[in-house]
Design a protein around this motif. Sequence first.
Motif, short mmCIF file in Angstrom:
data_model
loop_
_atom_site.label_atom_id
_atom_site.label_comp_id
_atom_site.label_asym_id
_atom_site.label_seq_id
_atom_site.Cartn_x
_atom_site.Cartn_y
_atom_site.Cartn_z
N CYS A 167 0.86 -1.18 0.00
CA CYS A 167 0.00 0.00 0.00
C CYS A 167 0.90 1.24 0.00
CB CYS A 167 -0.91 0.02 1.22
SG CYS A 167 -2.02 -1.40 1.36
N PRO A 174 -4.38 7.11 -7.76
CA PRO A 174 -4.38 5.67 -7.48
C PRO A 174 -3.94 4.84 -8.68
CG PRO A 174 -6.63 6.46 -7.80
CD PRO A 174 -5.75 7.67 -7.77
N GLU A 176 -3.14 0.49 -8.95
CA GLU A 176 -2.83 -0.84 -8.41
C GLU A 176 -2.52 -0.76 -6.92
OE1 GLU A 176 -0.23 -4.82 -9.61
OE2 GLU A 176 -0.01 -3.00 -10.79
N ASP A 177 -1.23 -0.74 -6.53
CA ASP A 177 -0.88 -0.72 -5.11
C ASP A 177 -0.76 0.69 -4.54
OD1 ASP A 177 -0.83 -3.49 -4.93
OD2 ASP A 177 1.28 -3.62 -5.50
N VAL A 179 -2.45 3.77 -3.12
CA VAL A 179 -3.77 4.04 -2.56
C VAL A 179 -4.39 5.27 -3.21
CG1 VAL A 179 -5.10 4.35 -0.45
CG2 VAL A 179 -2.93 3.11 -0.37
N ARG A 194 -10.38 6.26 -3.41
CA ARG A 194 -10.62 5.00 -2.69
C ARG A 194 -9.73 4.93 -1.46
NH1 ARG A 194 -7.12 0.87 -6.54
NH2 ARG A 194 -5.08 1.73 -5.97
N PHE A 196 -8.16 1.44 1.08
CA PHE A 196 -8.09 -0.03 1.11
C PHE A 196 -8.60 -0.52 2.47
CE2 PHE A 196 -4.27 -0.08 -1.96
CZ PHE A 196 -5.11 -0.24 -3.06
N ARG A 203 -7.79 -8.01 0.83
CA ARG A 203 -7.79 -6.56 0.63
C ARG A 203 -8.99 -6.16 -0.22
NH1 ARG A 203 -2.80 -3.38 -2.17
NH2 ARG A 203 -3.88 -3.95 -4.11
N GLU A 205 -11.22 -2.75 -2.00
CA GLU A 205 -11.24 -1.33 -2.37
C GLU A 205 -12.55 -0.73 -1.89
OE1 GLU A 205 -10.45 -0.16 -6.32
OE2 GLU A 205 -8.64 -1.40 -6.53
N PRO A 207 -14.72 2.65 -2.25
CA PRO A 207 -14.82 3.94 -2.96
C PRO A 207 -15.08 5.08 -1.99
CG PRO A 207 -16.24 2.25 -3.96
CD PRO A 207 -15.78 1.71 -2.64
#
Length: 306
Positions: A167, A174, A176-177, A179, A194, A196, A203, A205, A207
């Motif tokens: 993260c 944002p 992929e990894d 945040v 978003r 996590f 994990r 997501e 919104p």
Amino acid sequence: MKYDAIVIGDVHIKDHKWWRDYAHPLFFQWLSEIEANHYIFTGDFFDNTSPNWTTWGMAIELVSNLKGQVHIIQGNHEISNLKGNILPSFKTSVPNLEIYTEPTHVMITDMDFLMAPFLNGSRTKMIEYYNTLEDECDVIVAHVSPVGFNYGQEETDFPLVKTKWKCFGHIHNPNEDIVGVPVSTREGERGSKRVFGFKDGKRFEIPVPNFIEYVDVDYSDSIEVIPGRILNIKNAPSLQEAISKFSDHWIRTEGTTLLRTESDYKVSTVEDLSLVMADPKSFLHYANEDGISKEVIDRCLEAFSQ
């Protein structure tokens, strides 16, 4: 669902009233309604090391209202060569807060989180340290740039750390990894937001509503006043006229574009005056049709009178 932990990107709490008085309180109100045992911030919780007292007090209240343990890792905005680190002082005012200025393992339920803050000192040495760090965990929460998103020569993917999840903070959009910021703090941060969530080793997501929205509008448009909407005014006769027409809105002055630049006005004014100097009425007709700003027209009429 009650999450074991929620990881939140760079918040950048700042003194500007649009964020201090509106966007950040709304975001934290929303966040407080997402149940979790732990709230982990990826760094750059503050925008700078010298927030005013109003902003400082608001930040204490917002974090204290979260019904869980709060964790903040050190970001580059929390430290300065002159004033040091703002987070230790913040911790003394917030009972449910832990801060991390060095890599630290934290067990949350049955998951091992490695907090990897932005380190004091040389950025090159920081990346060398993280590139050679041999470790193992379930989740890395880091305030550095992942490989491929180089920012100030600060990229690493923690190649020798065995982990399931990463993260990243530090980068605002944002991917992929990464945040991503939960609240837009700059014009270039349009799009979905978003955080996590972690639950039972998985994990998720989550919104985040857009509490700040940047919108491009033409000067000729009429637009509804909506809190949190920041306007970039296009094709305005002048900045002053854009501010006057949209006085009830939040206006991004640096995002306002004019029909002509100030240098264009100066050039055209000289040319226009040479053509219509003998007839102010002709000048007014020509200037109004050509979109010359009221400020320039008034100056020209003053020159006529002299």
